[in-house]
Design a protein around this motif. Structure first.
Motif, mmCIF file in Angstrom:
data_model
loop_
_atom_site.group_PDB
_atom_site.id
_atom_site.type_symbol
_atom_site.label_atom_id
_atom_site.label_comp_id
_atom_site.label_asym_id
_atom_site.label_seq_id
_atom_site.Cartn_x
_atom_site.Cartn_y
_atom_site.Cartn_z
ATOM 1 N N THR A 106 0.836 -1.217 0.000
ATOM 2 C CA THR A 106 0.000 0.000 0.000
ATOM 3 C C THR A 106 0.861 1.253 0.000
ATOM 4 O O THR A 106 0.614 2.204 -0.758
ATOM 5 C CB THR A 106 -0.930 0.011 1.227
ATOM 6 O OG1 THR A 106 -1.764 -1.150 1.180
ATOM 7 C CG2 THR A 106 -1.794 1.260 1.241
ATOM 8 N N HIS A 107 1.886 1.251 0.860
ATOM 9 C CA HIS A 107 2.727 2.451 0.968
ATOM 10 C C HIS A 107 3.576 2.658 -0.284
ATOM 11 O O HIS A 107 3.680 3.782 -0.789
ATOM 12 C CB HIS A 107 3.628 2.361 2.202
ATOM 13 C CG HIS A 107 4.382 3.628 2.470
ATOM 14 N ND1 HIS A 107 3.761 4.784 2.891
ATOM 15 C CD2 HIS A 107 5.705 3.932 2.345
ATOM 16 C CE1 HIS A 107 4.659 5.743 3.031
ATOM 17 N NE2 HIS A 107 5.854 5.252 2.705
ATOM 18 N N LYS A 128 2.964 1.720 -3.254
ATOM 19 C CA LYS A 128 2.065 2.155 -4.333
ATOM 20 C C LYS A 128 1.713 3.633 -4.178
ATOM 21 O O LYS A 128 1.656 4.381 -5.156
ATOM 22 C CB LYS A 128 0.794 1.307 -4.317
ATOM 23 C CG LYS A 128 -0.111 1.524 -5.534
ATOM 24 C CD LYS A 128 -1.399 0.710 -5.423
ATOM 25 C CE LYS A 128 -1.129 -0.781 -5.477
ATOM 26 N NZ LYS A 128 -2.399 -1.566 -5.539
ATOM 27 N N SER A 129 1.481 4.073 -2.931
ATOM 28 C CA SER A 129 1.064 5.462 -2.695
ATOM 29 C C SER A 129 2.172 6.456 -3.039
ATOM 30 O O SER A 129 1.902 7.576 -3.482
ATOM 31 C CB SER A 129 0.626 5.655 -1.240
ATOM 32 O OG SER A 129 1.737 5.571 -0.365
#
Length: 391
Positions: A93-94, A96-97
């Motif tokens: 998630t991180h 990708k962000s």
């Protein structure tokens, strides 16, 4: 470059999430043996590491990825201790962000397989870059160029560059360090400049770019898909993002930027950037942008200086300008658009002191700083004297 590596090693390297853009530059490939990332990263590196090297805590792993991204590492490739690498959901998630590419390789894959492929591509690219530099240096310094002179560099970008508009940027260290410290500074500088220029390219702010390495800084040539001859300052390029991308190395820079010109006038753009850089150094404009159109009057003054033309103002003024205090007062007064208050602030004194100094000049030369004609002569004399001091 990264996309080429991934294409060639599609059976070896696997993304931990669906990465949309892999068009990232690679400066080197190295094995990251511990998490002291500043030891391994200067900008643009492909980092190979073992899953056991990574921190185990959530916070430390996220902090590590943030540091790699901030230092402009190209990507991270993780080799598991056994089996397949299963990235934690929070890491995916991180990553990708913040759009930082992370990959895994199979446990049986030898690091050398990936390293050899990357180094082969780097060698090929560096040979091509060297040929581009030779061609572009000829074009920048030639007063008579044709579309055929652009054939090779156009072929490397698949664009007819001769039909485009261009701008040249000159960037130099204010105080170049000795080797090998300078190599380290330049290596990091080029990596971060490429990152910014690629971002401009991807966001279609520019059509393409070339980055020429020099012993004291860099020459940047950017091409834009427009026939408009605006000044570079008023184009949609955010030149301040270029300045902010320069790594913090406790070093100051001078940056000169030309106006926009057709590619066939690239030599003129180069001369303008060179002159803007020179004036940035003379006017002490460290870590700021100096645009040619802002200092183009100095080109006329420089011509007067080269021909030793000083007969149009009182000789007494030359004597007064030998005094550093009066010379600095006039120079600051004009650079602050004739504001007594701002001049006093810059020189850490009272406006009445500035007024007294200007009146002293008036009494001894007859030139009144409040009259347009006299003001112009004072400006020219101050500029000529400053050029004398630089020599």
């Amino acid at each position: 470059m990264l996309s080429q590596v991934l294409h060639k090693n599609s059976s070896l390297i696997f993304p931990i999430y669906n990465i949309e853009n892999t068009d990232r530059p690679i400066s080197a490939i190295t094995i990251m043996e511990d998490i002291r990332v500043e030891k391994w990263v200067r900008g643009g590196e492909v980092l190979l590491t073992n899953s056991e090297t990574l921190p185990q805590s959530h916070e430390q792993l996220i902090a590590l990825i943030d540091r790699l991204s901030r230092l402009n590492a190209c990507c991270l490739i993780i080799k598991p201790k056994s089996g397949k690498y299963h990235a934690p959901s929070y890491l995916i998630t991180h990553a990708k962000s913040i759009k930082f590419p992370i990959f895994s390789i199979a446990v049986e894959t030898n690091y050398l397989q990936v390293m050899n492929d990357v180094n082969e591509l780097l060698f090929y690219d560096r040979q091509t870059d060297h040929m581009i530099d030779l061609d572009l240096n000829y074009i920048l310094k030639s007063h008579h160029i044709s579309d055929t002179d652009f054939d090779f560099i156009s072929s490397t970008k698949d664009i007819d560059l001769y039909k485009q508009t261009a701008c040249v940027i000159q960037l130099r260290f204010s105080h170049p360090t000795q080797l090998p410290s300078r190599f380290k500074s330049l290596f990091r500088l080029f990596g971060q400049l490429r990152t910014t220029l690629i971002s401009w390219e991807q966001h279609e702010r520019i059509l393409t770019y070339f980055l020429l390495e020099t012993a004291k800084g860099a020459t940047i040539v950017i091409f834009l898909a427009t026939s408009s001859k605006k000044t570079a300052k008023h184009h949609k390029i955010d030149f301040h993002s270029l300045k902010s991308s320069i790594p913090t190395l406790s070093k100051a820079f001078h940056i000169g930027i030309s106006d926009l010109h057709s590619a066939k006038e690239l030599n003129q753009a180069y001369d303008e950037a060179q002159f803007s850089l020179k004036m940035s150094q003379i006017l002490n404009r460290e870590d700021s942008l100096t645009y040619y159109h802002e200092i183009s009057l100095w080109k006329v003054i420089n011509e007067l200086h080269q021909h030793q033309e000083k007969d149009f103002y009182p000789k007494e003024l030359d004597g007064l300008l030998q005094k550093k205090e009066l010379r600095q007062t006039l120079l600051t007064y004009f650079s602050e658009n004739e504001s007594l208050v701002n001049t006093a602030d810059k020189l850490y004194t009272h406006p009445n002191t500035i007024r007294y100094r200007l009146q002293t000049i008036q009494k001894q030369t007859g030139l009144d700083y409040k009259k347009t004609n006299d003001k112009f002569l004072l400006y020219i004399a101050t500029a000529l004297n400053l050029l004398d001091v630089q020599e």
